[in-house]
Design a protein around this motif. Sequence first.
Motif, short mmCIF file in Angstrom:
data_model
loop_
_atom_site.label_atom_id
_atom_site.label_comp_id
_atom_site.label_asym_id
_atom_site.label_seq_id
_atom_site.Cartn_x
_atom_site.Cartn_y
_atom_site.Cartn_z
N LEU A 264 -12.41 -16.24 -47.83
CA LEU A 264 -13.48 -16.65 -46.92
C LEU A 264 -14.83 -16.63 -47.62
N ILE A 265 -15.10 -15.56 -48.38
CA ILE A 265 -16.38 -15.45 -49.08
C ILE A 265 -16.51 -16.53 -50.15
N THR A 266 -15.44 -16.76 -50.89
CA THR A 266 -15.48 -17.76 -51.97
C THR A 266 -15.71 -19.16 -51.42
N MET A 267 -14.98 -19.51 -50.37
CA MET A 267 -15.15 -20.84 -49.78
C MET A 267 -16.55 -21.01 -49.20
N SER A 268 -17.06 -19.97 -48.56
CA SER A 268 -18.41 -20.04 -47.99
C SER A 268 -19.46 -20.19 -49.09
N ARG A 269 -19.30 -19.42 -50.16
CA ARG A 269 -20.28 -19.48 -51.26
C ARG A 269 -20.29 -20.86 -51.90
N ARG A 270 -19.11 -21.43 -52.14
CA ARG A 270 -19.04 -22.74 -52.77
C ARG A 270 -19.61 -23.82 -51.85
N ALA A 271 -19.37 -23.69 -50.56
CA ALA A 271 -19.91 -24.67 -49.61
C ALA A 271 -21.44 -24.60 -49.58
N LEU A 272 -21.99 -23.38 -49.61
CA LEU A 272 -23.45 -23.24 -49.61
C LEU A 272 -24.06 -23.78 -50.89
N GLN A 273 -23.29 -23.72 -51.98
CA GLN A 273 -23.76 -24.25 -53.26
C GLN A 273 -23.46 -25.75 -53.39
N LYS A 274 -22.91 -26.34 -52.32
CA LYS A 274 -22.57 -27.76 -52.29
C LYS A 274 -21.61 -28.13 -53.41
#
Length: 368
Positions: A264-274
Amino acid sequence: MVFISHLMLFTILSCSLVSLAAIFLLRPLATRLGLVDVPGGRKRHDGHVPLIGGIGIFAALLIGVGLAPGEDRALWLLAACGLLVAVGVVDDRFDVRARVRLVVHLAAAAVAVWLVDASDALTLGRAFGTPQPLTLFGTWATVVGIVLVGGVINAFNMADGMDGLAGTLAMVAFLSMGVLAAAAADGTLLQVCIAMCGAISGFLAFNLPLRRTRRWRVFLGDAGSILLGFVAAYVGFGLSQGADARVAPVTVLWLAAVPVADLLITMSRRALQKRSPFRPDRGHFHHQLLDAGLTPPAALGLMTMAAVALAAAGLWMHWQRVSEATQLVGFLATAAVMAWAAARAPRWVHWTPVAWRRDSLVRTIPSP
């Protein structure tokens, strides 16, 4: 009761020995066939390491589940596992196209959803504060169920980035789920959990970050990490879905809290970083601990202790009938705390015992 205990012990020992023997016998063959992991890029291990852990675990699962009296769903489970492992092994050796892998994963996930009777109705429980369980029906139930199975598969695949980690986290998950399966008197799910614990223990003999095992080291490969995630998803669904389900879906998250939180954290971080959510990097919890200076055994020990503590918390909340909404909020808060602690690892690693840090290894080398 004594007979059941002896049968469980026999299954664990048998699966452990089968996994050990299969991996030991396949090591030289894997090297000849080129079924090895080559260091480079994000891969910082030494030498060419055989990718046969998944094969050994599957061989043990065949013995532990296939030869035991049970329901037809166990045979369907083994068939789906065999398909995943076969395609995973080919992918480890030759790099299968992403489309082919996706189709196979979707097919296996659909089988898992069908086996636990979640294709017609999938419940998410009362985790979102609804007075009645939130339930999806028909196509929505099937689609969401397949996505959830795929998520668990990816969670364990992402955890397979450090020696011993994916296997140890899976062991914690299957042990805790086995406790709930025993309490629910579900013999098939309990048998699967016991067999997986035995199979994983045999693999870990070749995969823990210890000096004694370094010369015999093997990796799970994609075949193995996908197998762990798929079987964990199947057992988790089996416990929380269907008319006879006795476990809240959100409780299952706690039993595999570390890999799921990392996902969850990894997917969220990558999404925020586009960035693409599926583009690999070194931002996972274990990477952050290692890059901060912890030794692999120390990082593995910390993450294992966290997994055990969170699984125990999940079992306690289940038995204490803690509300599902409270469990969900607590899980999300725990995931946030884990992300915060991992991101700030360079600030607190120097407070850990000297033996836990890589700089201690440098000091032990005598100067010329």
